[in-house]
Design a protein around this motif. Structure first.
Motif, PDB file in Angstrom:
ATOM      1  N   LYS A  79       0.630  10.952  61.058  1.00 52.14           N
ATOM      2  CA  LYS A  79      -0.595  11.761  61.022  1.00 52.14           C
ATOM      3  C   LYS A  79      -0.873  12.280  59.618  1.00 52.14           C
ATOM      4  CE  LYS A  79      -0.419  13.331  65.838  1.00 52.14           C
ATOM      5  NZ  LYS A  79      -0.222  14.492  66.748  1.00 52.14           N
ATOM      6  N   ILE A  80       0.185  12.743  58.946  1.00 48.66           N
ATOM      7  CA  ILE A  80       0.027  13.272  57.585  1.00 48.66           C
ATOM      8  C   ILE A  80      -0.503  12.189  56.651  1.00 48.66           C
ATOM      9  CG2 ILE A  80       1.251  14.185  55.573  1.00 48.66           C
ATOM     10  CD1 ILE A  80       3.179  15.552  57.547  1.00 48.66           C
ATOM     11  N   LEU A  81       0.073  10.996  56.751  1.00 41.07           N
ATOM     12  CA  LEU A  81      -0.312   9.900  55.860  1.00 41.07           C
ATOM     13  C   LEU A  81      -1.725   9.408  56.168  1.00 41.07           C
ATOM     14  CD1 LEU A  81       3.040   7.898  55.761  1.00 41.07           C
ATOM     15  CD2 LEU A  81       2.114   9.380  53.992  1.00 41.07           C
ATOM     16  N   ARG A  82      -2.059   9.297  57.450  1.00 38.47           N
ATOM     17  CA  ARG A  82      -3.389   8.795  57.811  1.00 38.47           C
ATOM     18  C   ARG A  82      -4.489   9.807  57.497  1.00 38.47           C
ATOM     19  NH1 ARG A  82      -3.330   3.986  60.020  1.00 38.47           N
ATOM     20  NH2 ARG A  82      -1.472   3.210  61.102  1.00 38.47           N
ATOM     21  N   ASN A  83      -4.123  11.063  57.410  1.00 34.61           N
ATOM     22  CA  ASN A  83      -5.117  12.093  57.055  1.00 34.61           C
ATOM     23  C   ASN A  83      -5.337  12.182  55.542  1.00 34.61           C
ATOM     24  OD1 ASN A  83      -5.575  12.849  59.707  1.00 34.61           O
ATOM     25  ND2 ASN A  83      -4.025  14.460  59.692  1.00 34.61           N
ATOM     26  N   ASN A  84      -4.492  11.492  54.777  1.00 34.13           N
ATOM     27  CA  ASN A  84      -4.614  11.524  53.310  1.00 34.13           C
ATOM     28  C   ASN A  84      -4.511  10.107  52.733  1.00 34.13           C
ATOM     29  OD1 ASN A  84      -4.306  14.647  52.588  1.00 34.13           O
ATOM     30  ND2 ASN A  84      -2.834  14.162  54.214  1.00 34.13           N
ATOM     31  N   PRO A  85      -5.350   9.168  53.191  1.00 33.15           N
ATOM     32  CA  PRO A  85      -5.205   7.766  52.761  1.00 33.15           C
ATOM     33  C   PRO A  85      -5.389   7.548  51.264  1.00 33.15           C
ATOM     34  CG  PRO A  85      -7.291   8.101  53.889  1.00 33.15           C
ATOM     35  CD  PRO A  85      -6.494   9.342  54.095  1.00 33.15           C
ATOM     36  N   ASN A  86      -6.308   8.252  50.645  1.00 39.79           N
ATOM     37  CA  ASN A  86      -6.570   8.032  49.220  1.00 39.79           C
ATOM     38  C   ASN A  86      -5.508   8.657  48.314  1.00 39.79           C
ATOM     39  OD1 ASN A  86      -8.994   6.586  49.658  1.00 39.79           O
ATOM     40  ND2 ASN A  86     -10.094   8.513  49.979  1.00 39.79           N
ATOM     41  N   ARG A  87      -4.664   9.518  48.906  1.00 41.95           N
ATOM     42  CA  ARG A  87      -3.569  10.136  48.147  1.00 41.95           C
ATOM     43  C   ARG A  87      -2.223   9.614  48.619  1.00 41.95           C
ATOM     44  NH1 ARG A  87      -7.221  14.463  48.829  1.00 41.95           N
ATOM     45  NH2 ARG A  87      -6.160  15.215  50.690  1.00 41.95           N
ATOM     46  N   ILE A  88      -2.217   8.408  49.180  1.00 40.81           N
ATOM     47  CA  ILE A  88      -1.004   7.846  49.775  1.00 40.81           C
ATOM     48  C   ILE A  88       0.142   7.714  48.777  1.00 40.81           C
ATOM     49  CG2 ILE A  88      -1.784   5.465  49.378  1.00 40.81           C
ATOM     50  CD1 ILE A  88       0.233   6.672  52.419  1.00 40.81           C
ATOM     51  N   THR A  89      -0.150   7.447  47.495  1.00 41.36           N
ATOM     52  CA  THR A  89       0.908   7.266  46.500  1.00 41.36           C
ATOM     53  C   THR A  89       1.666   8.562  46.247  1.00 41.36           C
ATOM     54  OG1 THR A  89      -0.386   5.529  45.439  1.00 41.36           O
ATOM     55  CG2 THR A  89       1.424   6.435  44.164  1.00 41.36           C
ATOM     56  N   VAL A  90       1.003   9.690  46.449  1.00 43.65           N
ATOM     57  CA  VAL A  90       1.656  10.996  46.295  1.00 43.65           C
ATOM     58  C   VAL A  90       2.210  11.497  47.620  1.00 43.65           C
ATOM     59  CG1 VAL A  90       1.295  13.421  45.695  1.00 43.65           C
ATOM     60  CG2 VAL A  90       0.244  11.635  44.311  1.00 43.65           C
ATOM     61  N   MET A  91       1.457  11.289  48.699  1.00 37.80           N
ATOM     62  CA  MET A  91       1.870  11.817  49.993  1.00 37.80           C
ATOM     63  C   MET A  91       3.060  11.066  50.581  1.00 37.80           C
ATOM     64  SD  MET A  91       0.013  14.392  50.422  1.00 37.80           S
ATOM     65  CE  MET A  91       0.705  14.760  52.044  1.00 37.80           C
ATOM     66  N   ALA A  92       3.140   9.753  50.361  1.00 36.11           N
ATOM     67  CA  ALA A  92       4.236   8.957  50.937  1.00 36.11           C
ATOM     68  C   ALA A  92       5.605   9.459  50.485  1.00 36.11           C
ATOM     69  CB  ALA A  92       4.049   7.481  50.598  1.00 36.11           C
ATOM     70  N   PRO A  93       5.845   9.661  49.166  1.00 37.40           N
ATOM     71  CA  PRO A  93       7.162  10.173  48.767  1.00 37.40           C
ATOM     72  C   PRO A  93       7.429  11.598  49.239  1.00 37.40           C
ATOM     73  CG  PRO A  93       5.689  10.059  46.869  1.00 37.40           C
ATOM     74  CD  PRO A  93       5.017   9.330  47.992  1.00 37.40           C
ATOM     75  N   ILE A  94       6.370  12.415  49.364  1.00 36.70           N
ATOM     76  CA  ILE A  94       6.575  13.770  49.875  1.00 36.70           C
ATOM     77  C   ILE A  94       7.090  13.706  51.309  1.00 36.70           C
ATOM     78  CG2 ILE A  94       5.409  15.896  50.577  1.00 36.70           C
ATOM     79  CD1 ILE A  94       3.559  15.609  48.200  1.00 36.70           C
ATOM     80  N   VAL A  95       6.458  12.848  52.119  1.00 31.43           N
ATOM     81  CA  VAL A  95       6.852  12.715  53.523  1.00 31.43           C
ATOM     82  C   VAL A  95       8.276  12.186  53.651  1.00 31.43           C
ATOM     83  CG1 VAL A  95       6.434  11.395  55.632  1.00 31.43           C
ATOM     84  CG2 VAL A  95       4.529  12.475  54.439  1.00 31.43           C
ATOM     85  N   THR A  96       8.608  11.101  52.949  1.00 30.51           N
ATOM     86  CA  THR A  96       9.952  10.529  53.084  1.00 30.51           C
ATOM     87  C   THR A  96      11.015  11.468  52.522  1.00 30.51           C
ATOM     88  OG1 THR A  96       9.673   9.296  50.999  1.00 30.51           O
ATOM     89  CG2 THR A  96       9.129   8.151  53.053  1.00 30.51           C
ATOM     90  N   PHE A  97      10.693  12.171  51.440  1.00 28.86           N
ATOM     91  CA  PHE A  97      11.655  13.126  50.866  1.00 28.86           C
ATOM     92  C   PHE A  97      11.919  14.274  51.832  1.00 28.86           C
ATOM     93  CE2 PHE A  97      12.255  17.196  48.657  1.00 28.86           C
ATOM     94  CZ  PHE A  97      13.433  16.951  47.984  1.00 28.86           C
ATOM     95  N   VAL A  98      10.867  14.893  52.334  1.00 28.08           N
ATOM     96  CA  VAL A  98      11.023  16.051  53.214  1.00 28.08           C
ATOM     97  C   VAL A  98      11.718  15.678  54.516  1.00 28.08           C
ATOM     98  CG1 VAL A  98       9.776  17.780  54.586  1.00 28.08           C
ATOM     99  CG2 VAL A  98       9.071  17.303  52.239  1.00 28.08           C
ATOM    100  N   PHE A  99      11.343  14.551  55.112  1.00 26.53           N
ATOM    101  CA  PHE A  99      11.938  14.166  56.379  1.00 26.53           C
ATOM    102  C   PHE A  99      13.409  13.780  56.217  1.00 26.53           C
ATOM    103  CE2 PHE A  99       8.475  13.518  59.684  1.00 26.53           C
ATOM    104  CZ  PHE A  99       7.638  14.439  59.080  1.00 26.53           C
ATOM    105  N   THR A 100      13.748  13.101  55.118  1.00 30.92           N
ATOM    106  CA  THR A 100      15.148  12.773  54.864  1.00 30.92           C
ATOM    107  C   THR A 100      15.946  14.039  54.583  1.00 30.92           C
ATOM    108  OG1 THR A 100      14.571  10.607  53.952  1.00 30.92           O
ATOM    109  CG2 THR A 100      16.725  11.480  53.377  1.00 30.92           C
TER     110      THR A 100
END
Length: 437
Positions: A79-100
């Motif tokens: 949901k986080i990634l799909r809500n921010n598609p144009n910022r995926i290059t920044v949001m993707a590492p935030i999501v994987t970092f926080v979840f890990t």
């Protein structure tokens, strides 16, 4: 003899790493037999506390997986990634970092890779950009997690020097997070746009890139929500008790105040949380032992058991020689120890095994605890050789073909974000550590 013993250890590490998995621990057993029975070295004590912490937190994460908690976290990430598609290059590492960081395992990040690929394609963004830094951020999240094997090993080494889990986290979390963001900046405009990428255009024209089928909407179960809540409370308790020793129960033993150790507290909380999830989420215990997270955790236990015990035995036998010959150099140039950490992690493909094997040596050589904490991200050199499950998964899930391994193997998509993230995390860690310690 010391050189011959060192070559034997290196050979065991390289052969074990090539076979991967539990074979690394088994190879350590061969090395131990040679060191003890052939060269007459006295074996050191196995890193029992570290192994027990990893066993306990791996069990807790595996129970979370069986309760559906990891699926819930993946759905939140999507949901986080799909809500921010144009910022995926920044949001993707935030999501994987926080979840890990939250779970102590990169399993969640691997489940998010297909989402990263699809969101990037839908937004017309070169998939290599978010995918490469997301994979690197997931690896570095291990060093910022209070419940990872790597942190358990580091805490086991530094707790005797008065270092708390809170101090480690106060340095690691902000330093590595900023490092990941700098890694994202380094790939933000990397490579050709999809419209100009020959491999993407070839796949598009050949029909290899077809529309993905719509999956049914994920509906979280009560058990999934409850398990994430219990897991989150357990992690918060671990950080709280690990940060403030005064909260630990204490006893008067022969006139001396003795407090419950941090490793023992972590083990108790992890097992208690696991049992609460089993009771309240109706989980069959046999299912936990067969889960992917549990298997990965036990593989780490065996690898660390053999490799760390072997290297510690070698160093204990020659401790005085190492301190006399290398202590001054390492203290004057602590970054050299960081290079050794990076190189060993690239060979072992395990942050936990690297930390368990080398951090005790760094402490014995007289490196300040602040430097050891700052250099903790150096154990994330796993990206250097693209042979880990995370690297291969990220490569496979990129349907566009932009994430790649080059002709010379080492010129792959993860090198640039990997080095930028690792080096910047260490540099920033030194700065933060100067205020924390």
């Amino acid at each position: 003899m010391i050189w011959l013993e060192g070559l034997i250890i290196l050979a065991c590490i390289m052969i074990g790493a090539r076979k991967n998995g539990v074979a690394m621990g088994f190879a350590g057993g061969i090395g131990l037999i040679l060191l003890v029975f052939v060269f007459g070295l006295r074996p050191s004590s196995p890193p029992i506390n570290v192994l027990l912490i990893i066993l306990a937190v791996s069990s807790m994460a595996a129970t979370l997986q069986c309760a559906g908690g990891l699926d819930l976290l993946v759905s939140v990430a999507e949901k986080i990634l799909r809500n921010n598609p144009n910022r995926i290059t920044v949001m993707a590492p935030i999501v994987t970092f926080v979840f890990t960081m939250f779970t102590g395992t990169s399993y969640v990040a691997m489940a998010v890779y297909p989402v990263i690929s699809e969101v990037a394609l839908e937004a017309g963004i070169r998939v290599e950009r978010p995918m490469s830094i997301a994979m690197v951020a997931s690896q570095h999240g291990i060093s910022a997690s209070p419940v990872s094997a790597s942190t358990a090993a580091l805490l086991g080494v530094l707790a005797v020097h008065g270092v708390t889990l809170g101090q480690i986290m106060a340095v690691a979390i902000p330093a590595i997070f900023i490092g990941c963001m700098l890694g994202a900046v380094s790939v933000y405009k990397r490579g050709a746009e999809l419209a100009d990428d020959p491999e993407f255009q070839r796949r598009l024209k050949s029909g290899e890139l077809t529309a993905q089928e719509n999956r049914p909407a994920y509906v979280p179960t009560r058990q999934a929500k409850l398990s994430v809540t219990i897991f989150g409370i357990a992690v918060a308790l671990i950080v709280l008790l690990g940060s403030f020793k005064g909260l630990m129960p204490s006893w008067n033993v022969n006139g001396k105040l003795v407090r419950l150790s941090i490793p023992n507290a972590i083990e108790m909380i992890a097992f208690a949380a696991s049992f609460l999830m089993v009771l309240t989420c109706n989980i069959a215990p046999g299912k936990i032992a067969k889960s992917g997270v549990f298997t990965a955790g036990m593989t780490g236990v065996i690898a660390i058991f053999g490799i760390a015990w072997m290297t510690d035995t070698f160093f204990l036998a020659h401790k005085a020689e190492f301190i006399a010959n290398l202590g001054g150099t390492v203290q004057a140039y602590p970054w050299l120890f960081g290079v050794v950490l990076f190189g060993m992690s690239a060979l072992l493909l395990s942050q936990g095994a690297t930390t368990s094997s080398l951090m005790p040596i760094g402490a014995s050589l007289g490196l300040p605890v602040s430097s050891l904490v700052a250099m903790a991200p150096a154990v994330n050199g796993l990206f250097f050789f693209p042979a880990t499950g995370s690297a291969i998964s990220a490569l496979t899930f990129d349907r566009s073909g932009t994430t790649h391994i080059g002709k010379y193997v080492l010129n792959h998509s993860y090198q640039r974000p990997g080095f930028v993230t690792c080096i910047s995390s260490i540099v920033i860690g030194f700065v933060i550590a100067s205020f924390v310690f």
